[in-house]
Design a protein around this motif. Sequence first.
Motif, short mmCIF file in Angstrom:
data_model
loop_
_atom_site.label_atom_id
_atom_site.label_comp_id
_atom_site.label_asym_id
_atom_site.label_seq_id
_atom_site.Cartn_x
_atom_site.Cartn_y
_atom_site.Cartn_z
N PHE A 1 1.03 -6.39 -2.13
CA PHE A 1 1.22 -5.59 -2.11
C PHE A 1 1.73 -4.67 -4.19
CE2 PHE A 1 2.72 -3.89 1.79
CZ PHE A 1 1.36 -4.27 2.16
N ASN A 2 2.33 -5.99 -4.56
CA ASN A 2 1.99 -5.62 -6.39
C ASN A 2 3.65 -5.22 -6.66
OD1 ASN A 2 0.11 -7.09 -7.05
ND2 ASN A 2 -1.12 -5.17 -6.40
N HIS A 3 4.66 -5.18 -5.62
CA HIS A 3 5.92 -4.94 -5.50
C HIS A 3 6.36 -3.57 -5.19
CE1 HIS A 3 7.06 -8.55 -6.43
NE2 HIS A 3 6.28 -9.07 -7.54
N ASN A 4 5.32 -3.09 -4.22
CA ASN A 4 4.73 -1.31 -4.09
C ASN A 4 5.36 -1.33 -2.13
OD1 ASN A 4 4.53 -0.57 -6.77
ND2 ASN A 4 2.39 -1.11 -5.98
N PHE A 5 6.57 -1.19 -2.24
CA PHE A 5 6.80 -1.02 -0.73
C PHE A 5 7.12 0.35 -0.24
CE2 PHE A 5 7.08 -5.79 -2.71
CZ PHE A 5 6.51 -6.27 -1.77
N LYS A 6 7.37 1.23 -0.62
CA LYS A 6 7.68 2.69 -0.74
C LYS A 6 6.72 3.35 0.49
CE LYS A 6 9.94 4.74 -4.27
NZ LYS A 6 9.58 4.66 -6.08
N ALA A 7 6.70 3.85 1.74
CA ALA A 7 6.31 4.13 2.63
C ALA A 7 4.59 4.75 2.24
CB ALA A 7 7.38 5.73 3.52
#
Length: 142
Positions: free
Chosen positions: A45-51
């Motif tokens: 996810f490459n530190h992209n954890f937004k909904a």
Amino acid sequence: VSLTDEEIRLIQHIWSNVNVVEITAKALERVFYVYPWTTRLFTSFNHNFKASDKQVHDHAVNVSNAISAAIGDLHDINKNFSALSTKHQKKLGVDTSNFMLLGQAFLVELAALEKDKFTPQYHKAALKLFEVVTEALSCQYH
């Protein structure tokens, strides 16, 4: 944990009246930010954890589909989650406590979304749902 017929009806009603992918994505985002160690399995996810991020959304689709299938057959949930339980245990090495963390995040999202509709009965039924899901996802761990 067992669900009464009334709780099953309430759960089915709840689930049919929310955007399940959206609420699942929000619950995942909440888990990833509140419990950052849960992100260790999501390095892609490459530190992209937004909904709103595509990979979170895609995972939300998978999770919400599994929960929807479970809600459709709560009487045989262990059988329905057997393969998922094995995958989470043997292939992914997921700590079973993470399942309940996600369940708690779902409760927060449901409460925020439903507000006045989030009655004690609603809360109890939703909590029991996620306890049942956690048990089912953990069944291959024992």
